[in-house]
Design a protein around this motif. Structure first.
Motif, PDB file in Angstrom:
ATOM      1  N   ALA A 252       2.445  -5.273  11.121  1.00 57.99           N
ATOM      2  CA  ALA A 252       3.428  -4.417  10.444  1.00 57.99           C
ATOM      3  C   ALA A 252       2.880  -3.895   9.125  1.00 57.99           C
ATOM      4  O   ALA A 252       3.050  -2.711   8.786  1.00 57.99           O
ATOM      5  CB  ALA A 252       4.723  -5.196  10.211  1.00 57.99           C
ATOM      6  N   TYR A 253       2.194  -4.771   8.379  1.00 55.78           N
ATOM      7  CA  TYR A 253       1.591  -4.342   7.117  1.00 55.78           C
ATOM      8  C   TYR A 253       0.525  -3.268   7.365  1.00 55.78           C
ATOM      9  O   TYR A 253       0.447  -2.265   6.638  1.00 55.78           O
ATOM     10  CB  TYR A 253       0.955  -5.529   6.388  1.00 55.78           C
ATOM     11  CG  TYR A 253       1.946  -6.572   5.903  1.00 55.78           C
ATOM     12  CD1 TYR A 253       3.291  -6.276   5.774  1.00 55.78           C
ATOM     13  CD2 TYR A 253       1.520  -7.860   5.571  1.00 55.78           C
ATOM     14  CE1 TYR A 253       4.195  -7.235   5.327  1.00 55.78           C
ATOM     15  CE2 TYR A 253       2.419  -8.833   5.128  1.00 55.78           C
ATOM     16  CZ  TYR A 253       3.756  -8.506   5.016  1.00 55.78           C
ATOM     17  OH  TYR A 253       4.642  -9.443   4.583  1.00 55.78           O
ATOM     18  N   GLN A 254      -0.308  -3.480   8.382  1.00 56.62           N
ATOM     19  CA  GLN A 254      -1.362  -2.511   8.681  1.00 56.62           C
ATOM     20  C   GLN A 254      -0.766  -1.166   9.077  1.00 56.62           C
ATOM     21  O   GLN A 254      -1.244  -0.098   8.656  1.00 56.62           O
ATOM     22  CB  GLN A 254      -2.254  -3.041   9.819  1.00 56.62           C
ATOM     23  CG  GLN A 254      -3.418  -2.113  10.172  1.00 56.62           C
ATOM     24  CD  GLN A 254      -4.332  -1.879   8.997  1.00 56.62           C
ATOM     25  OE1 GLN A 254      -4.861  -2.820   8.407  1.00 56.62           O
ATOM     26  NE2 GLN A 254      -4.522  -0.622   8.635  1.00 56.62           N
ATOM     27  N   ILE A 255       0.291  -1.202   9.885  1.00 54.57           N
ATOM     28  CA  ILE A 255       0.956   0.044  10.271  1.00 54.57           C
ATOM     29  C   ILE A 255       1.514   0.750   9.041  1.00 54.57           C
ATOM     30  O   ILE A 255       1.418   1.974   8.916  1.00 54.57           O
ATOM     31  CB  ILE A 255       2.080  -0.256  11.286  1.00 54.57           C
ATOM     32  CG1 ILE A 255       1.479  -0.708  12.622  1.00 54.57           C
ATOM     33  CG2 ILE A 255       2.967   0.967  11.489  1.00 54.57           C
ATOM     34  CD1 ILE A 255       2.512  -1.189  13.624  1.00 54.57           C
ATOM     35  N   ALA A 256       2.090  -0.014   8.128  1.00 54.57           N
ATOM     36  CA  ALA A 256       2.646   0.584   6.911  1.00 54.57           C
ATOM     37  C   ALA A 256       1.558   1.264   6.085  1.00 54.57           C
ATOM     38  O   ALA A 256       1.757   2.375   5.572  1.00 54.57           O
ATOM     39  CB  ALA A 256       3.355  -0.487   6.084  1.00 54.57           C
ATOM     40  N   PHE A 257       0.402   0.611   5.963  1.00 54.18           N
ATOM     41  CA  PHE A 257      -0.719   1.234   5.235  1.00 54.18           C
ATOM     42  C   PHE A 257      -1.164   2.519   5.940  1.00 54.18           C
ATOM     43  O   PHE A 257      -1.432   3.532   5.282  1.00 54.18           O
ATOM     44  CB  PHE A 257      -1.892   0.270   5.124  1.00 54.18           C
ATOM     45  CG  PHE A 257      -1.743  -0.762   4.032  1.00 54.18           C
ATOM     46  CD1 PHE A 257      -1.692  -0.382   2.702  1.00 54.18           C
ATOM     47  CD2 PHE A 257      -1.655  -2.113   4.329  1.00 54.18           C
ATOM     48  CE1 PHE A 257      -1.553  -1.326   1.684  1.00 54.18           C
ATOM     49  CE2 PHE A 257      -1.518  -3.057   3.332  1.00 54.18           C
ATOM     50  CZ  PHE A 257      -1.467  -2.668   2.001  1.00 54.18           C
ATOM     51  N   ASP A 258      -1.255   2.485   7.274  1.00 53.75           N
ATOM     52  CA  ASP A 258      -1.659   3.676   8.029  1.00 53.75           C
ATOM     53  C   ASP A 258      -0.649   4.804   7.862  1.00 53.75           C
ATOM     54  O   ASP A 258      -1.024   5.980   7.736  1.00 53.75           O
ATOM     55  CB  ASP A 258      -1.813   3.343   9.519  1.00 53.75           C
ATOM     56  CG  ASP A 258      -2.982   2.413   9.783  1.00 53.75           C
ATOM     57  OD1 ASP A 258      -3.863   2.297   8.905  1.00 53.75           O
ATOM     58  OD2 ASP A 258      -3.023   1.799  10.868  1.00 53.75           O
ATOM     59  N   LEU A 259       0.628   4.456   7.875  1.00 48.37           N
ATOM     60  CA  LEU A 259       1.663   5.471   7.702  1.00 48.37           C
ATOM     61  C   LEU A 259       1.559   6.132   6.341  1.00 48.37           C
ATOM     62  O   LEU A 259       1.684   7.366   6.214  1.00 48.37           O
ATOM     63  CB  LEU A 259       3.053   4.842   7.861  1.00 48.37           C
ATOM     64  CG  LEU A 259       3.473   4.441   9.273  1.00 48.37           C
ATOM     65  CD1 LEU A 259       4.786   3.667   9.230  1.00 48.37           C
ATOM     66  CD2 LEU A 259       3.624   5.664  10.157  1.00 48.37           C
ATOM     67  N   TYR A 260       1.326   5.324   5.316  1.00 48.62           N
ATOM     68  CA  TYR A 260       1.230   5.893   3.970  1.00 48.62           C
ATOM     69  C   TYR A 260       0.048   6.859   3.863  1.00 48.62           C
ATOM     70  O   TYR A 260       0.122   7.880   3.170  1.00 48.62           O
ATOM     71  CB  TYR A 260       1.090   4.781   2.922  1.00 48.62           C
ATOM     72  CG  TYR A 260       0.984   5.335   1.526  1.00 48.62           C
ATOM     73  CD1 TYR A 260       2.110   5.828   0.863  1.00 48.62           C
ATOM     74  CD2 TYR A 260      -0.239   5.400   0.867  1.00 48.62           C
ATOM     75  CE1 TYR A 260       2.020   6.357  -0.409  1.00 48.62           C
ATOM     76  CE2 TYR A 260      -0.343   5.936  -0.409  1.00 48.62           C
ATOM     77  CZ  TYR A 260       0.791   6.411  -1.039  1.00 48.62           C
ATOM     78  OH  TYR A 260       0.686   6.943  -2.286  1.00 48.62           O
ATOM     79  N   GLU A 261      -1.037   6.554   4.564  1.00 52.61           N
ATOM     80  CA  GLU A 261      -2.227   7.393   4.496  1.00 52.61           C
ATOM     81  C   GLU A 261      -2.068   8.690   5.283  1.00 52.61           C
ATOM     82  O   GLU A 261      -2.659   9.707   4.914  1.00 52.61           O
ATOM     83  CB  GLU A 261      -3.446   6.626   5.034  1.00 52.61           C
ATOM     84  CG  GLU A 261      -3.907   5.487   4.146  1.00 52.61           C
ATOM     85  CD  GLU A 261      -4.418   5.965   2.794  1.00 52.61           C
ATOM     86  OE1 GLU A 261      -4.974   7.077   2.735  1.00 52.61           O
ATOM     87  OE2 GLU A 261      -4.253   5.239   1.807  1.00 52.61           O
ATOM     88  N   SER A 262      -1.296   8.669   6.377  1.00 49.28           N
ATOM     89  CA  SER A 262      -1.314   9.825   7.277  1.00 49.28           C
ATOM     90  C   SER A 262       0.016  10.555   7.420  1.00 49.28           C
ATOM     91  O   SER A 262       0.025  11.680   7.933  1.00 49.28           O
ATOM     92  CB  SER A 262      -1.777   9.383   8.677  1.00 49.28           C
ATOM     93  OG  SER A 262      -1.011   8.296   9.153  1.00 49.28           O
ATOM     94  N   ILE A 379       4.967  -1.153   0.694  1.00 52.03           N
ATOM     95  CA  ILE A 379       3.722  -0.481   1.106  1.00 52.03           C
ATOM     96  C   ILE A 379       4.004   0.986   1.423  1.00 52.03           C
ATOM     97  O   ILE A 379       3.233   1.877   1.047  1.00 52.03           O
ATOM     98  CB  ILE A 379       3.107  -1.193   2.323  1.00 52.03           C
ATOM     99  CG1 ILE A 379       2.669  -2.613   1.954  1.00 52.03           C
ATOM    100  CG2 ILE A 379       1.917  -0.407   2.865  1.00 52.03           C
ATOM    101  CD1 ILE A 379       2.250  -3.457   3.141  1.00 52.03           C
ATOM    102  N   LEU A 380       5.115   1.250   2.101  1.00 48.23           N
ATOM    103  CA  LEU A 380       5.453   2.627   2.449  1.00 48.23           C
ATOM    104  C   LEU A 380       5.707   3.480   1.207  1.00 48.23           C
ATOM    105  O   LEU A 380       5.468   4.686   1.218  1.00 48.23           O
ATOM    106  CB  LEU A 380       6.693   2.648   3.350  1.00 48.23           C
ATOM    107  CG  LEU A 380       6.512   2.087   4.761  1.00 48.23           C
ATOM    108  CD1 LEU A 380       7.848   2.034   5.485  1.00 48.23           C
ATOM    109  CD2 LEU A 380       5.518   2.928   5.555  1.00 48.23           C
TER     110      LEU A 380
END
Length: 795
Positions: A252-262, A379-380
Motif C-alpha cells: 500500500a505504501y509503495q502504491i501511494a508513492f507511485d500514485l504521487y509520482e504519476s 504519502i499521497l
C-alpha cells in the motif's frame, strides 16, 4: 513422369486448360500450382483462362483456380488482386505454409483486416461494408496458428492492432506465464496504443485478469486505474491492503508513492477524499470535554448507589455477622467494577480479565490499520516524498561555486546577470542552499525590473519542497501594506508557486486571496503563475474562475500569465468549458502576449488526450492567425506526448516545411521532441534534414526537439547534429543549440561521453568572449551552465 524441375516451359500444361474435360483442367491447375513460382511470367499470359475457370460456378475446383491466380498476381506485384483471389481460395490457402507468398499474403490480410477493424471501431462501418467473412476466416486461422505454436505475445500484438479484445484475453489466459503476458500487454497498451477509448477497454480487461490472479498485482492494477481515472477503486485497494498483513501494508505504501509520482493532484485529492470517508472523524476538544464530563458524572452516580446500598444492608443485617462480610465483598467488587448485575449473579462469576483481553484484541488491529491508512494518506499528500527528496538533494549537494563566481565575473551586462541568477537557481534546485546569493548581495541588487522578478522567483526553485517554512522564507518578498517593489512582490508569489508546484495544499487559498486583493499588474502576473503551479492538475473550478476573471480584464501582462495558468489548473482534463473560453478569447483579443499565454494553456488542456484532441487540433491548425496555428502545434505535441504516433509526426513535419509563418514552423519541429521523448533514438533521424534547413527558426526548433527527446541520454548522433549549430551565425539558433546540448549532457561526465570536456570548453569560451552576442551568452550562461553543473551537484 517428368518433374517440374526439368521443364523449360509451362506451355504444355497451359494447353491442357483448353481441354473440355474437367478432370484434365483440374490436373492442369494442380501442375500449374506447383510450377507457378518458376514459370509465373509465362502463366500470366494465360491468366484469363484461369479466371474463367474460377468464375465458373459448376467447376469443381474453383478454390484451386483462385489460388493459382493469386500466386500469379503476387509475382506480378499486384498484391490487392492477389489478396482478393487468396480470399476466394478458401482452405486451399494454407496459412501454415512457410513460403514467402503465404507470409506476404497473410501480412496483407492482417493489414487490410486491421484497417477495417479500426475503422469499424472508431466510426462504425456502413451497411454493405461489413468485413468479408473470408478475410476474417484467414485472420482467425492465423490466430489459431499462433496459439498452436505458443506464440502468445504475437497473438496479443495482432489482437491489439485488430481491436480483438476477445482474442487478447484468450492469449493472456492460455499463455504459460500469465504474469509475463500481463506485463507485456500493459507495457504495449500504455506506450503504443494511441486510441484512448480502446486503450481504456484493454486496461479494464487487464484489471479484471490482474484481480483474478491467485496473488493480485495491486501495483499494476492501480497504474491502470490512473489511466482509467478511477480514484474510488484505487482508494478501496489502499484500504484493503492497509487492513492486511505487514507485507500488504508495505505494498500500500509503495502504491501511494507511485500514485504521487504519476497521478495528477485532482486524482490524488479524490483518492484522499475517499480515504477520509473510511477513517473515523477525529474528535474535537469540545467533544472530548463533553465525554470526560459524562464519565465523571457517571462515576459520581455509581458511588452514590454504592453508598445507598451499603447503608440499607447495614440496617437489615444488624444482628448477623456473616451478612456484613458478604456485603463488604460485594461493595469492594462494585467499587472495582461499577456495573449493573443480575440478581442471581455473584461478582466472582464475572470473567473481567478475559473480557478486557478480548477487547484489546479487537481494538488494537483497528488502530493499526487506521495508522497505516493515515500514513498512506500522508504519502499521497506528498509529505513523505517531498521530505525524502529534499533530504537527498541537501545531503548530496556538492556544487562547485567557483564556476558560478567565474561566470559572474565574466558577465558585464543585464542579460548575462539575469542568466547567472537563473543558472544558480537550476544548480541549487531543491537544496535550500542560497549561499551564492548571500555572498553576492551587492551584485544581486543590480537586478532591476523584470530581472528582479526573475531573481526573486529563483528562490522558489532553490527552496522547492520546503513547504512548511515557505511563507517565513519568502516573507520579505511578499506583498505588504507598505510600499515595496512590485517586481519583487510578483516574483515572491511566483516563488511560492514554484515551492508548492503540483502540491498546492493550503497555499492555494493564500495565493488566491493575494490575486483578488492586489491591483498591480506585475504582482498579479506573478500571482497567476504561482497559483497555476500550485493548483496544477486540480481542476479546481474556483481557481479557474479567478484566473479567468484576470484574463478577461484584457491586460497584456496579467493575461499572458492567466492564460497559461488556466491551462495548468485544467491540465489533461479536456474541459469543454475551458476549451470554449480559452479558444474564443484567443480569437477575440488583440494582445499578442495574451495569445501566447493562451496558446500554451490550450495545449495543456489536451495533455495525453490522443485522438480526442483531433477536433480542436483541426480547428486551430486551419486558423488564419499564426499564433493560434502555433497553439495547434503545441496541442498536437501535448495530446500525443510520448506516443511516437506516426500520424501526428507526419502532420508536424508537413507544417514544418509548408507553413508561411516561421514561428509556427519552429513550434512544429520542437513538438517532435515531445512526441518522441519515449523513443529518443528515433528523433535524430527525423530532424536531421530539418537541422540543415535554410530557415533559422526551423534549425532552432530541430535543436530544441533533440534536447527534449534525448535529454540526459548523451545520444552521440544527436550531439553530432547539434555541434555545428553551436557556432551558427544566427544568435538565437546558437542559443537553442547551447541549451539543447546541455539537456543532452545532463547526468553525463567525461568517462561516459568523450565530448563533455569539449562542449564545456565551448560554454566557457562563449561566456568569456566580449564580442560574442548577448543572446548566445544567455544560452551558455543560464541554461547550459545550469543543466551541466546540476550533474556535479548530486554526485
Amino acid at each position: 513422369m517428368v518433374t517440374g524441375a526439368t521443364l523449360t516451359s509451362a506451355g504444355g500444361v497451359l494447353s491442357l486448360l483448353d481441354e473440355p474435360e474437367e478432370e484434365v483442367q483440374v490436373f492442369a491447375l494442380s501442375r500449374l500450382n506447383e510450377l507457378v513460382d518458376i514459370f509465373w511470367a509465362e502463366i500470366s499470359e494465360s491468366i484469363s483462362k484461369i479466371e474463367v475457370l474460377f468464375e465458373n460456378s459448376n467447376f469443381p475446383e474453383q478454390e484451386l483456380a483462385a489460388l493459382v491466380a493469386s500466386k500469379v498476381y503476387y509475382h506480378l506485384g499486384s498484391f490487392q488482386d492477389s489478396l482478393m483471389f487468396a480470399l476466394s481460395a478458401g482452405k486451399q490457402f494454407d496459412v501454415n505454409n512457410a513460403s514467402e507468398y503465404t507470409e506476404t499474403i497473410i501480412s496483407k490480410c492482417i493489414d487490410h483486416y486491421t484497417t477495417l477493424r479500426v475503422k469499424k471501431f472508431e466510426t462504425g462501418l456502413d451497411e454493405g461494408e461489413e468485413i468479408d467473412v473470408r478475410l476474417e476466416s484467414i485472420v482467425n486461422r492465423m490466430f489459431e496458428r499462433c496459439f498452436d505454436e505458443g506464440r502468445y505475445q504475437q497473438a496479443a500484438g495482432i489482437a491489439l492492432e485488430t481491436r480483438r479484445i476477445d482474442l487478447l484475453e484468450r492469449a493472456i489466459l492460455e499463455s504459460r506465464d500469465v504474469d509475463v503476458m500481463l506485463t507485456y500487454c500493459l507495457k504495449v497498451s500504455l506506450s503504443l496504443l494511441n486510441h484512448r477509448r480502446f486503450r481504456n477497454m484493454v486496461l479494464q480487461i487487464l484489471v479484471r485478469i490482474y484481480s483474478g490472479l491467485k496473488t493480485p498485482d495491486y501495483i499494476n492494477i492501480c497504474q491502470c486505474y490512473i489511466f482509467l481515472n478511477d480514484a474510488e477503486s484505487t482508494a478501496q485497494i489502499l484500504e484493503k491492503l492497509s487492513r492486511g498483513s505487514s507485507d500488504e501494508v508495505l505494498i500500500a505504501y509503495q502504491i501511494a508513492f507511485d500514485l504521487y509520482e504519476s497521478a495528477t493532484q485532482h486524482f490524488l485529492s479524490r483518492v484522499q477524499e475517499c480515504i477520509r470517508g473510511v477513517l473515523p472523524v477525529p474528535k474535537t476538544p469540545h467533544q472530548r470535554n463533553i465525554e470526560d464530563t459524562s464519565e465523571v458524572q457517571k462515576s459520581t452516580d455509581d458511588k452514590m448507589e454504592v453508598e445507598e446500598l451499603k447503608g440499607g444492608e447495614g440496617e437489615g443485617d444488624e444482628g448477623g455477622g456473616g451478612g456484613d462480610v458478604e456485603t463488604k465483598e460485594e461493595v469492594t467488587e462494585n467499587k472495582e467494577e461499577p456495573m449493573d448485575l443480575e440478581p442471581d449473579t455473584k461478582p466472582t462469576d464475572i470473567p473481567s480479565e478475559p473480557i478486557e483481553k478480548e477487547l484489546e484484541d479487537v481494538v488494537e488491529p483497528e488502530e493499526e490499520w487506521m495508522r497505516s491508512l493515515r500514513c498512506v494518506a500522508s504519502i499521497l499528500k506528498g509529505e513523505k516524498t517531498v521530505a525524502l527528496h529534499q533530504e537527498f538533494l541537501i545531503r548530496t549537494n556538492h556544487t562547485d561555486l567557483q564556476i558560478l563566481r567565474n561566470t559572474k565575473e565574466a558577465g558585464r551586462n543585464s542579460i548575462t546577470h539575469n542568466a547567472t541568477v537563473i543558472s544558480n537557481g537550476i544548480i541549487h534546485y531543491g537544496t535550500t542552499s542560497d549561499i551564492f546569493l548571500r555572498e553576492n548581495l551587492e551584485w544581486l541588487k543590480r537586478a532591476s525590473n523584470w530581472a528582479k522578478f526573475t531573481a526573486t522567483a529563483s528562490l522558489g526553485v532553490i527552496h522547492y519542497g520546503h513547504e512548511n517554512e515557505a511563507l517565513n522564507l519568502m516573507s520579505s518578498y511578499l506583498p505588504k501594506d507598505s510600499t515595496g517593489s512590485f517586481y519583487t512582490e510578483g516574483g515572491g508569489l511566483y516563488a511560492l508557486g514554484l515551492i508548492h508546484a503540483n502540491h498546492g495544499g493550503n497555499i492555494i487559498e493564500y495565493l488566491s486571496n493575494e490575486l483578488r486583493n492586489n491591483q498591480n499588474e506585475i504582482v498579479r502576473h506573478g500571482g497567476c503563475y504561482g497559483l497555476g503551479l500550485a493548483a496544477m492538475g486540480t481542476a479546481d473550478n474556483a481557481v479557474y474562475d479567478l484566473l479567468k476573471d484576470n484574463l478577461c480584464q484584457d491586460d497584456a501582462v496579467v493575461g499572458e500569465a492567466a492564460g497559461l495558468a488556466m491551462g495548468l489548473v485544467m491540465i489533461g482534463t479536456r474541459s469543454p468549458t475551458a476549451i470554449h473560453d480559452m479558444i474564443e478569447y484567443a480569437q477575440e483579443t488583440q494582445h499578442v502576449k495574451i495569445q501566447r499565454g493562451l496558446a500554451l494553456g490550450i495545449a495543456m488542456l489536451f495533455y495525453g488526450q490522443l485522438e480526442e484532441a483531433d477536433g480542436a487540433i483541426e480547428q486551430l491548425c486551419q486558423h488564419k492567425d499564426p499564433l493560434l496555428r502555433r497553439a495547434g502545434m503545441f496541442t498536437i505535441g501535448m495530446a500525443y506526448c510520448g506516443t511516437g504516433d506516426n500520424v501526428a509526426i507526419r502532420r508536424l513535419l508537413h507544417v514544418a516545411v509548408s507553413d508561411v509563418d516561421s514561428d509556427v514552423r519552429r513550434a512544429a519541429v520542437t513538438c517532435l521532441g515531445f512526441i518522441l521523448f519515449r523513443n529518443p533514438e528515433l528523433c535524430p533521424n527525423v530532424v536531421s534534414l530539418l537541422a540543415e534547413s535554410f530557415n533559422p527558426h526551423v534549425r532552432c526548433g530541430a535543436a530544441w526537439a533533440l534536447g527534449i527527446a534525448c535529454a540526459a541520454s548523451g545520444n552521440k548522433e544527436a550531439l553530432s547534429i547539434i555541434e555545428p549549430m553551436l557556432s551558427d551565425p544566427v544568435a538565437f539558433v546558437q542559443q537553442g543549440a547551447l541549451v539543447a546540448s546541455a539537456l543532452l549532457l545532463i547526468q553525463q561526465n567525461e568517462s561516459m561521453n568523450s565530448k563533455v570536456p569539449k562542449i564545456r570548453e565551448t560554454y566557457a569560451k562563449i561566456i568569456g568572449d566580449k564580442l560574442e552576442d548577448s543572446v548566445a551568452k544567455f544560452g551558455a550562461t543560464g541554461c547550459s551552465r545550469g543543466f551541466c553543473i546540476v550533474v556535479d551537484s548530486t554526485k
